[in-house]
Design an enzyme around this catalytic site. Structure first.
Site, short mmCIF file in Angstrom:
data_model
loop_
_atom_site.label_atom_id
_atom_site.label_comp_id
_atom_site.label_asym_id
_atom_site.label_seq_id
_atom_site.Cartn_x
_atom_site.Cartn_y
_atom_site.Cartn_z
N ARG A 181 0.83 -1.22 0.00
CA ARG A 181 0.00 0.00 0.00
C ARG A 181 0.86 1.26 0.00
O ARG A 181 0.49 2.28 0.56
CB ARG A 181 -0.97 0.00 1.20
CG ARG A 181 -1.94 -1.17 1.21
CD ARG A 181 -2.85 -1.18 -0.02
NE ARG A 181 -3.71 -2.36 -0.04
CZ ARG A 181 -3.42 -3.49 -0.71
NH1 ARG A 181 -2.30 -3.57 -1.42
NH2 ARG A 181 -4.24 -4.51 -0.69
N SER A 231 -11.46 -1.27 2.38
CA SER A 231 -10.78 -1.78 3.56
C SER A 231 -10.21 -0.62 4.36
O SER A 231 -9.50 0.22 3.83
CB SER A 231 -9.66 -2.74 3.13
OG SER A 231 -9.01 -3.27 4.25
N GLU A 301 -5.70 3.00 6.60
CA GLU A 301 -5.19 3.31 5.27
C GLU A 301 -6.05 4.32 4.52
O GLU A 301 -5.78 4.65 3.36
CB GLU A 301 -5.03 2.03 4.44
CG GLU A 301 -6.31 1.35 4.01
CD GLU A 301 -6.03 0.18 3.06
OE1 GLU A 301 -6.60 0.19 1.96
OE2 GLU A 301 -5.27 -0.72 3.41
#
Length: 306
Positions: A181, A231, A301
């Site tokens: 990520r 997510s 995130e």
């Protein structure tokens, strides 16, 4: 003397007359986020060319106003109050070109649509992208991945605008510094303009079946019926983050209109009327509960815009 906002407005209106961008003042910003959360921004600028994107960013910097560049808004949380500056949208940058096994896509092009276009041409490598709600730019920025596929496995080159030095350029291969990520584009002045992908020849029917299988799995396991930013947390090394959240007793836990999905504990969803403050408080509560239960620090995130 004109204020910074007035100077920005004046220059953007001049460009809007050329058809390269559209300018909206005192604009609602919740519709530009998949969370469907947010107040208003002084300006929303929708750009249609790379030159217009560079001009909007350069003008914001010269006028001394805050700005934020986003694509489909699938991984962002806007503030509840006013964003004092310009939200610059890249979804108008949507060119895609195929040349045998190589494909170029603008930053604003849908990542899911790119997977579909590749499948129609019998090209494999982007099946994992099918169902990811972001743009190509957002996918590169986050090194998006799913089902054992990642951007870093298929991207060969990315193109950028350096807002600090007002120049255009490209990164090849390892220069993109892809990690989990992560990419070279985080935390600096480089803005993604597009990317080049290297794919392989495959069977159209097999590629389609794989894509449909991934989509069915998403529908079965993820709360796609609710607004969210996907997510919420990065994967904790050696752990399944959703399992950690569930074991901490947080599945179904809510703050205001924000809730830990009962379908998948890794998702924070907007059940209706959620505010940015609800989401931020919920994220803090989840992190605290997981740490107290397992001793593991989990990292959000979602890109929080202030």
């Amino acid at each position: 003397m004109l204020t910074p906002n007035q100077r920005f407005e004046e220059k953007m209106y001049a460009l809007s007359g050329t058809g390269t961008l559209s300018l909206y003042e005192n604009a609602d910003i919740a519709p530009y986020s998949t969370f469907k959360i947010g107040g208003k921004a002084d300006f929303v600028v929708k750009v249609n060319t790379k030159e217009a994107l560079a001009a909007a960013v350069k003008t914001a910097r010269e006028c001394g106003i805050k700005y934020c560049v986003i694509g489909n808004g699938s991984n962002v949380l806007f503030p509840d109050g006013r964003y004092e500056g310009a939200i610059i949208l890249t979804t108008g940058l949507a060119e895609v070109r195929f040349d045998k096994n190589t494909v170029y896509a603008d930053c604003g092009y849908s990542f899911t649509a790119l997977a579909s276009q590749a499948q129609k041409r019998g090209l494999t490598g982007l099946e994992f992208a099918y169902g990811i709600p972001g743009s190509v730019g957002g996918a590169v920025y986050m090194n998006a991945g799913a089902y054992d596929g990642e951007i870093k496995n298929v991207v060969t080159k990315t193109y950028w605008y350096d807002s600090e030095n007002d120049r255009f350029g490209e990164f090849c291969g390892e220069e993109n510094a892809f990690g989990y990520r992560e990419s070279v584009y985080q935390g600096n002045s480089y803005i993604i303009l597009g990317a080049e992908f290297s794919l392989k020849e495959g069977n159209k029917d097999e590629i389609l079946a794989k894509m449909q299988g991934f989509m069915n799995a998403r529908r079965e396991k993820q709360p796609l019926e609710y607004p969210s930013a996907g997510s919420t947390f990065k994967r904790a090394p050696g752990y399944f983050t959703a399992k950690l959240i569930d074991e901490a007793g947080m599945k179904g836990y809510s703050v205001g209109g924000a809730q830990v999905s009962e379908k998948h504990a890794g998702f924070v969803i907007n059940c209706g009327g959620a505010t940015a403050e609800d989401v931020k408080k919920l994220v803090c509560d989840i992190k605290k509960a997981v740490y107290e239960n397992s001793g593991v620090n989990i990292e959000c995130e979602i890109r929080i815009i202030e």
